[in-house]
Write a protein that holds these residues in place. Structure first.
Motif, PDB file in Angstrom:
ATOM      1  N   LEU A   1       0.908  -1.298  -0.057  1.00 35.57           N
ATOM      2  CA  LEU A   1      -0.041  -0.055  -0.094  1.00 35.57           C
ATOM      3  C   LEU A   1       1.000   1.063  -0.083  1.00 35.57           C
ATOM      4  CD1 LEU A   1      -2.795  -0.440   2.545  1.00 35.57           C
ATOM      5  CD2 LEU A   1      -3.026  -0.088   0.060  1.00 35.57           C
ATOM      6  N   THR A   2       0.541   2.295  -0.760  1.00 38.17           N
ATOM      7  CA  THR A   2       1.151   3.381  -0.701  1.00 38.17           C
ATOM      8  C   THR A   2       0.171   4.660  -0.701  1.00 38.17           C
ATOM      9  OG1 THR A   2       1.132   3.662  -3.293  1.00 38.17           O
ATOM     10  CG2 THR A   2       2.984   2.584  -2.176  1.00 38.17           C
ATOM     11  N   LEU A   3      -0.763   4.244  -0.315  1.00 36.09           N
ATOM     12  CA  LEU A   3      -2.047   5.235  -0.098  1.00 36.09           C
ATOM     13  C   LEU A   3      -1.853   6.391   1.048  1.00 36.09           C
ATOM     14  CD1 LEU A   3      -5.229   3.130  -0.658  1.00 36.09           C
ATOM     15  CD2 LEU A   3      -4.010   4.331  -2.333  1.00 36.09           C
ATOM     16  N   THR A   4      -2.388   7.487   0.913  1.00 30.76           N
ATOM     17  CA  THR A   4      -2.389   8.343   2.038  1.00 30.76           C
ATOM     18  C   THR A   4      -3.656   9.296   2.180  1.00 30.76           C
ATOM     19  OG1 THR A   4      -1.560  10.042   0.362  1.00 30.76           O
ATOM     20  CG2 THR A   4       0.081   8.714   1.557  1.00 30.76           C
ATOM     21  N   GLY A   5      -3.675   9.939   3.146  1.00 25.55           N
ATOM     22  CA  GLY A   5      -4.785  10.747   3.358  1.00 25.55           C
ATOM     23  C   GLY A   5      -6.365  10.116   3.434  1.00 25.55           C
ATOM     24  N   ALA A   6      -7.486  10.614   2.849  1.00 25.36           N
ATOM     25  CA  ALA A   6      -8.675  10.045   2.796  1.00 25.36           C
ATOM     26  C   ALA A   6      -8.772   8.625   2.132  1.00 25.36           C
ATOM     27  CB  ALA A   6      -9.820  10.773   2.256  1.00 25.36           C
ATOM     28  N   ALA A   7      -7.726   8.765   1.048  1.00 27.58           N
ATOM     29  CA  ALA A   7      -7.903   7.088   0.475  1.00 27.58           C
ATOM     30  C   ALA A   7      -7.296   6.167   1.069  1.00 27.58           C
ATOM     31  CB  ALA A   7      -6.767   7.592  -0.939  1.00 27.58           C
ATOM     32  N   LEU A   8      -6.059   6.430   2.098  1.00 26.12           N
ATOM     33  CA  LEU A   8      -5.679   5.561   2.981  1.00 26.12           C
ATOM     34  C   LEU A   8      -7.087   5.121   4.019  1.00 26.12           C
ATOM     35  CD1 LEU A   8      -3.704   3.662   4.193  1.00 26.12           C
ATOM     36  CD2 LEU A   8      -2.639   5.540   5.373  1.00 26.12           C
ATOM     37  N   GLU A   9      -7.507   6.177   4.551  1.00 32.18           N
ATOM     38  CA  GLU A   9      -8.632   5.827   5.443  1.00 32.18           C
ATOM     39  C   GLU A   9      -9.821   5.083   4.849  1.00 32.18           C
ATOM     40  OE1 GLU A   9     -10.149   9.295   7.016  1.00 32.18           O
ATOM     41  OE2 GLU A   9      -8.345  10.215   7.520  1.00 32.18           O
ATOM     42  N   ASN A  10     -10.057   5.187   3.565  1.00 34.47           N
ATOM     43  CA  ASN A  10     -11.158   4.529   2.805  1.00 34.47           C
ATOM     44  C   ASN A  10     -10.780   3.028   2.847  1.00 34.47           C
ATOM     45  OD1 ASN A  10     -12.641   6.729   2.500  1.00 34.47           O
ATOM     46  ND2 ASN A  10     -11.832   6.965   0.340  1.00 34.47           N
ATOM     47  N   TYR A  11      -9.504   2.607   2.463  1.00 32.47           N
ATOM     48  CA  TYR A  11      -9.151   1.403   2.404  1.00 32.47           C
ATOM     49  C   TYR A  11      -9.013   0.637   3.495  1.00 32.47           C
ATOM     50  CZ  TYR A  11      -6.660  -2.759   0.712  1.00 32.47           C
ATOM     51  OH  TYR A  11      -6.418  -4.120   0.626  1.00 32.47           O
ATOM     52  N   VAL A  12      -8.418   1.227   4.440  1.00 39.39           N
ATOM     53  CA  VAL A  12      -8.137   0.601   5.859  1.00 39.39           C
ATOM     54  C   VAL A  12      -9.517   0.392   6.661  1.00 39.39           C
ATOM     55  CG1 VAL A  12      -7.070   0.651   8.155  1.00 39.39           C
ATOM     56  CG2 VAL A  12      -5.774   1.257   6.276  1.00 39.39           C
ATOM     57  N   ASN A  13     -10.385   1.283   6.631  1.00 39.84           N
ATOM     58  CA  ASN A  13     -11.724   1.032   7.190  1.00 39.84           C
ATOM     59  C   ASN A  13     -12.432  -0.208   6.536  1.00 39.84           C
ATOM     60  OD1 ASN A  13     -11.309   3.276   9.010  1.00 39.84           O
ATOM     61  ND2 ASN A  13     -12.462   4.772   7.561  1.00 39.84           N
ATOM     62  N   ALA A  14     -12.225  -0.139   5.263  1.00 34.16           N
ATOM     63  CA  ALA A  14     -12.781  -1.285   4.564  1.00 34.16           C
ATOM     64  C   ALA A  14     -12.298  -2.794   5.112  1.00 34.16           C
ATOM     65  CB  ALA A  14     -12.840  -1.040   3.150  1.00 34.16           C
ATOM     66  N   LEU A  15     -10.966  -2.732   5.068  1.00 35.09           N
ATOM     67  CA  LEU A  15     -10.106  -3.829   5.353  1.00 35.09           C
ATOM     68  C   LEU A  15     -10.427  -4.384   6.878  1.00 35.09           C
ATOM     69  CD1 LEU A  15      -7.723  -5.750   4.559  1.00 35.09           C
ATOM     70  CD2 LEU A  15      -6.174  -4.072   5.476  1.00 35.09           C
ATOM     71  N   ILE A  16     -10.417  -3.481   8.020  1.00 38.87           N
ATOM     72  CA  ILE A  16     -10.757  -3.714   9.144  1.00 38.87           C
ATOM     73  C   ILE A  16     -12.086  -4.312   9.141  1.00 38.87           C
ATOM     74  CG2 ILE A  16     -11.121  -2.766  11.638  1.00 38.87           C
ATOM     75  CD1 ILE A  16      -8.905  -1.055  10.925  1.00 38.87           C
ATOM     76  N   LYS A  17     -13.043  -3.938   8.632  1.00 36.84           N
ATOM     77  CA  LYS A  17     -14.519  -4.393   8.289  1.00 36.84           C
ATOM     78  C   LYS A  17     -14.672  -5.665   7.518  1.00 36.84           C
ATOM     79  CE  LYS A  17     -16.426   0.305   9.432  1.00 36.84           C
ATOM     80  NZ  LYS A  17     -17.234   1.352   8.892  1.00 36.84           N
ATOM     81  N   GLU A  18     -13.567  -5.892   6.817  1.00 41.13           N
ATOM     82  CA  GLU A  18     -13.321  -7.001   5.955  1.00 41.13           C
ATOM     83  C   GLU A  18     -14.428  -6.908   4.851  1.00 41.13           C
ATOM     84  OE1 GLU A  18     -13.762 -10.680   8.545  1.00 41.13           O
ATOM     85  OE2 GLU A  18     -11.580 -10.488   8.987  1.00 41.13           O
ATOM     86  N   TRP A  19     -14.699  -5.568   4.440  1.00 41.30           N
ATOM     87  CA  TRP A  19     -15.637  -5.231   3.484  1.00 41.30           C
ATOM     88  C   TRP A  19     -17.274  -5.927   3.572  1.00 41.30           C
ATOM     89  CZ3 TRP A  19     -10.422  -5.223   2.090  1.00 41.30           C
ATOM     90  CH2 TRP A  19     -10.141  -4.158   1.493  1.00 41.30           C
ATOM     91  N   ASP A  20     -17.441  -5.685   5.106  1.00 40.40           N
ATOM     92  CA  ASP A  20     -18.837  -6.116   5.571  1.00 40.40           C
ATOM     93  C   ASP A  20     -19.956  -5.196   4.605  1.00 40.40           C
ATOM     94  OD1 ASP A  20     -20.865  -7.233   6.888  1.00 40.40           O
ATOM     95  OD2 ASP A  20     -20.845  -5.567   8.406  1.00 40.40           O
ATOM     96  N   GLY A  21     -20.567  -5.880   3.843  1.00 46.34           N
ATOM     97  CA  GLY A  21     -21.857  -5.247   3.486  1.00 46.34           C
ATOM     98  C   GLY A  21     -21.506  -4.661   2.150  1.00 46.34           C
ATOM     99  N   ALA A  22     -20.303  -5.125   1.585  1.00 46.02           N
ATOM    100  CA  ALA A  22     -19.822  -4.841   0.178  1.00 46.02           C
ATOM    101  C   ALA A  22     -20.646  -5.306  -1.042  1.00 46.02           C
ATOM    102  CB  ALA A  22     -18.461  -5.154  -0.244  1.00 46.02           C
ATOM    103  N   GLY A  23     -20.869  -4.516  -1.837  1.00 42.36           N
ATOM    104  CA  GLY A  23     -22.039  -4.788  -2.905  1.00 42.36           C
ATOM    105  C   GLY A  23     -21.344  -5.825  -4.148  1.00 42.36           C
TER     106      GLY A  23
END
Length: 471
Positions: free
Chosen positions: A168-190
Motif C-alpha cells: 500500500l502507498t495510499l495516503t490521506g482520505a484514500a488510505l482511510e477508505n481502504y483501511v476502514n474497509a479492510l478492518i471491517k472485511e468489506w462487510d456489506g460490500a456490494g
C-alpha cells in the motif's frame, strides 16, 4: 505356537575389534514379562500444519513492513508510531501482529524486528525457520507500507517467494477508505462473486494482445463459465465489446467481485514525462483509447472487487531498465523501456485510485514494467505458460473457502526460482558448447531470464489477506 525365535542377540555396538553378541538362555525369556518402560500417555499423531488460508493463526501470521529509521529508538521501531493513523489502527486491529523493518543496504537478506525492551533481531527471508508471529518468526502474510522508491520493487519480488505479500502507498482520505474497509472485511460490500467480468482486447495482426487473449483471458473465462455457481453470470467482453465504454457500463451494471483485463498499458507520450506519469499503465481498448480513472469511478465503485490487469506497467514502473542489454539500443522498444525507467520507481495511477475509492477495491494484481510474449508462450515449442495465473484466478480464488489473494498467486512466484535455475544450467553449458550450439544457448538463456524477470514483476497492491467472497 510354532514360531522359533533366534537364540542370539546382536547390537550395533563397536568395541574396536568386534560387535558384541549374547546367546540367550531360558532365563532370558522371563525378562520380557516385567515392565521396564516408563508409562506414557496415549500416543498422539503429529500436529496438523496450520491452514495457511487462516492468516490469524499464530503459526501463519500477518505482519507490517515499514522502512527502518535510525532516528527512532529501538522501542519506538517496535511500533508503527511513525506510520499514518490508519496504519496504526490496522495494526491495533490485528492484535499480536509484528512490525518488521526494511533496511536499505542489507542485501535484501532479512527483515529486522525490534522488541519493546529495546532488543532487535534480524529475521532471514530466505530459508526462513519458524513462521508466524512469535519472536524470531517470519509471518506468511506481509503488507508493505511504503512506495517503491523507499522499499524497492525488487525487495517485494524477493519476499513474494517465501511469503504472501501486498503493498500500500495510499495516503490521506484514500488510505482511510481502504483501511476502514479492510478492518471491517468489506462487510456489506456490494460486489457479486457470481458476476465476474473478463475484458480482453485483440488488435490482431501478430500483436501481443492476441496472445494475451488466448493465453489468459479465454482460459479464465472458460473456467468461470463452466462453474456451476457462475455459468451464465460471466460477462466476457471481447472483439467489438472490448471498449472502455462497454467495460465501464458493465462494471456499473453487474458489480463484479472479479475483474480480469488483458490489453496494452499506456507508456507515453515519451516527450512529456508529466503526462506519461499521469497515464502510466492505463488500459488501452480496442479503439486505442486509454482508460480515464476519474471517468470510471464516476460511474462505478469497486466495492470489494479484485482486479487482475495483464498490461504493461499496470501496477507501476521501476527506476532501472532491466532489459538494457537484451533489447538493441535505438530500437523502438529500447526507447520506451528507457523512457519508462526515467520516470523512477512508482505505483501506477489506476490501482491507486481504485484502492483508495470511497468503496475501495480489495486488491489489484498487475505488472511492474512491461510483459513479454516469451513469458506467455515458450518460444521453442509454442507451449502456453500461463497455468499458474489461470489457477490463481480460478482454482485458488473460487472455492467454498477461497484462498487469500497473496496465497493464490504464490505458486506463480515459485516458478521464478525454477527459471533462474534453468538459466544457471544453460550458462554453465555455454563454455563447452560448439560454435553452432552457442547461438541457440544464448537464446535459451535469454528466454529463461526474461521469463523469470517478467514473472517476478507481477505484484499485488493492497493487503494480501483479502479474498473473494465465497460463492
Amino acid at each position: 505356537m510354532s514360531t522359533v525365535f533366534p537364540t542370539e542377540l546382536a547390537a550395533n555396538l563397536w568395541t574396536g575389534d568386534a560387535s558384541p553378541k549374547a546367546a540367550l538362555d531360558d532365563t532370558s525369556h522371563k525378562w520380557g514379562l516385567k515392565q521396564r518402560m516408563e508409562k506414557v500417555g496415549k500416543a498422539l499423531a503429529a500436529a496438523e500444519p496450520a491452514d495457511r488460508r487462516d492468516w490469524r493463526h499464530p503459526q501463519v501470521g500477518w505482519g507490517l513492513v515499514l522502512p527502518d529509521d535510525d532516528t527512532l529508538s529501538a522501542a519506538a521501531r517496535a511500533t508503527a508510531d511513525d506510520a499514518p493513523e490508519p496504519i496504526r489502527e490496522l495494526l491495533a486491529a490485528r492484535a499480536g501482529a509484528p512490525v518488521l523493518r526494511y533496511r536499505a543496504g542489507t542485501g535484501a537478506k532479512f527483515l529486522r524486528r525490534y522488541y519493546p525492551d529495546g532488543s532487535m533481531q534480524d529475521i532471514a527471508i530466505s530459508g526462513a525457520g519458524a513462521r508466524g508471529v512469535a519472536p524470531g518468526a517470519l509471518p506468511y502474510y506481509l503488507l508493505i507500507y511504503a512506495g517503491p522508491d523507499v522499499i524497492p520493487w525488487r525487495f517485494q519480488y524477493l519476499l513474494n517467494q517465501p511469503c504472501f505479500v501486498g503493498r500500500l502507498t495510499l495516503t490521506g482520505a484514500a488510505l482511510e477508505n481502504y483501511v476502514n474497509a479492510l478492518i471491517k472485511e468489506w462487510d456489506g460490500a456490494g460486489c457479486d462473486p457470481r458476476q465476474p467480468v473478463v475484458w480482453t482486447v485483440d488488435h490482431g495482426g501478430g500483436d501481443i494482445t492476441t496472445l494475451m487473449r488466448k493465453a489468459i483471458a479465454e482460459p479464465v473465462a472458460a473456467k468461470l463459465a463452466a462453474d456451476s455457481d457462475i455459468g451464465a453470470g460471466l460477462r466476457l467482453l471481447d472483439d467489438a465489446e472490448a471498449t472502455l465504454a462497454a467495460l465501464t457500463a458493465t462494471l456499473a451494471q453487474r458489480q463484479p467481485a472479479l475483474v480480469v483485463t488483458t490489453s496494452h498499458g499506456q507508456t507515453g507520450p515519451l516527450n512529456d514525462p508529466v503526462k506519461m506519469t499521469a497515464s502510466l499503465g492505463a488500459l488501452v481498448d480496442g479503439q486505442h483509447l486509454t482508460l480515464d480513472s476519474d471517468a470510471l469511478l464516476a460511474a462505478w465503485q469497486p466495492d470489494g472487487a479484485i482486479w487482475y490487469a495483464h498490461a504493461c506497467c499496470s501496477a507501476g514502473c521501476d527506476n532501472v531498465n532491466s532489459y538494457k542489454e537484451l533489447v538493441p539500443d535505438g530500437s523502438s522498444l529500447a526507447t520506451v523501456l528507457d523512457g519508462v525507467a526515467a520516470l523512477g520507481a512508482q505505483v501506477a495511477p489506476l490501482p491507486q485510485r481504485l484502492l483508495g475509492a470511497a468503496k475501495p477495491l480489495r486488491a489489484f494484481i498487475g505488472h511492474v514494467e512491461p510483459t513479454f510474449d516469451w513469458t506467455l508462450r515458450q518460444p521453442e515449442t509454442g507451449q502456453v505458460l500461463t497455468g499458474t495465473t489461470i489457477a490463481a484466478l480460478y482454482d485458488h480464488m473460487h472455492r467454498a473457502q477461497p484462498e487469500p489473494v497473496g496465497m493464490a498467486f504464490n505458486p506463480g512466484y515459485k516458478v521464478v526460482g525454477e527459471l533462474f535455475q534453468q538459466w544457471q544450467q544453460l550458462t554453465g553449458q555455454f563454455a563447452g558448447a560448439t560454435a553452432a550450439d552457442r547461438d541457440f544457448i544464448r537464446l535459451m538463456t535469454a528466454s529463461a531470464q526474461l521469463a523469470a524477470l517478467d514473472r517476478q514483476s507481477l505484484v499485488i497492491l493492497g493487503d494480501p489477506t483479502v479474498a473473494l467472497p465465497p460463492l
